[in-house]
Design an enzyme around this catalytic site. Sequence first.
Site, short mmCIF file in Angstrom:
data_model
loop_
_atom_site.label_atom_id
_atom_site.label_comp_id
_atom_site.label_asym_id
_atom_site.label_seq_id
_atom_site.Cartn_x
_atom_site.Cartn_y
_atom_site.Cartn_z
N CYS A 88 0.84 -1.19 0.00
CA CYS A 88 0.00 0.00 0.00
C CYS A 88 0.88 1.25 0.00
CB CYS A 88 -0.89 -0.03 1.24
SG CYS A 88 -1.65 1.54 1.65
N GLU A 89 0.62 2.15 -0.93
CA GLU A 89 1.45 3.35 -1.02
C GLU A 89 1.20 4.35 0.11
OE1 GLU A 89 -0.97 6.22 -4.12
OE2 GLU A 89 0.29 4.66 -4.96
N HIS A 90 0.13 4.15 0.86
CA HIS A 90 -0.17 5.08 1.95
C HIS A 90 0.55 4.73 3.25
CE1 HIS A 90 -4.11 5.70 -0.44
NE2 HIS A 90 -3.21 6.60 -0.79
N HIS A 91 0.70 3.42 3.54
CA HIS A 91 1.32 3.01 4.80
C HIS A 91 2.49 2.05 4.60
CE1 HIS A 91 -2.93 4.04 5.80
NE2 HIS A 91 -2.32 4.74 6.73
N GLN A 129 -5.09 -0.45 -4.72
CA GLN A 129 -5.72 -1.54 -5.47
C GLN A 129 -6.46 -1.05 -6.70
OE1 GLN A 129 -7.82 -4.40 -3.04
NE2 GLN A 129 -9.13 -5.03 -4.73
N HIS A 157 -6.16 -6.11 3.05
CA HIS A 157 -5.19 -5.05 3.26
C HIS A 157 -4.75 -5.03 4.72
CE1 HIS A 157 -5.84 -2.76 -0.61
NE2 HIS A 157 -6.79 -3.68 -0.65
N CYS A 159 -3.01 -2.79 6.07
CA CYS A 159 -3.11 -1.43 6.62
C CYS A 159 -4.45 -1.22 7.32
CB CYS A 159 -2.89 -0.38 5.54
SG CYS A 159 -4.07 -0.46 4.18
#
Length: 198
Positions: A88-91, A129, A157, A159
């Site tokens: 995940c590019e956020h976490h 995703q 996920h 995250c």
Amino acid sequence: MSLEDRPDVGSGRESHPLASLYRQLLAGVGEDLDRQGLAGTPLRAAKAFEFLTHGYSEDVDRLLNGAIFDSANRDMVVVRDIEFYSLCEHHILPFHGKVHVAYLPAGKVIGLSKIPRIVDVFARRLQIQENLTDQIARCIERLTRAKGVAVVIEARHLCMAMRGVEKQNASMVTTTMLGQFRESESARTQFLRFLPNA
């Protein structure tokens, strides 16, 4: 140059930039970098992260290696249950699941093993995703010039499971429908019937 090819790998030193960053990260959370359990961890973590993001250095056309073949088949081709792992590019936490791909050939078919390889090219990057689903579909459309391409991804996920709302059993489904799969309800329905639990 991959980490395995660097002169500092295997020499006992951790001078690679990513290894240095992992040392800072571990120190930042209060770890003792001299304890036995962490010996070599920064370098191992750097090598693992490089592997998990190697999609950035992959070239789809080179990977394909000419595996597009003439075919008179005009009926749907479905490859389902392709396992994948991404970050995940956020976490920068993993998400993983299965990809289901279908296309309607227009005189060309793609080698079977190449579809999972295309999935991995895009999955082995920092992702969300929704974008991953679209990138796989548009890549297959470009390579095959198919009349339609459909991609469905089902994923869990970490995250969301390990932090935040901490819901371990929730999963996410995303779809991209291109060409005849977007225009024709019957084509979409036929594809979805091939999927597990559909």
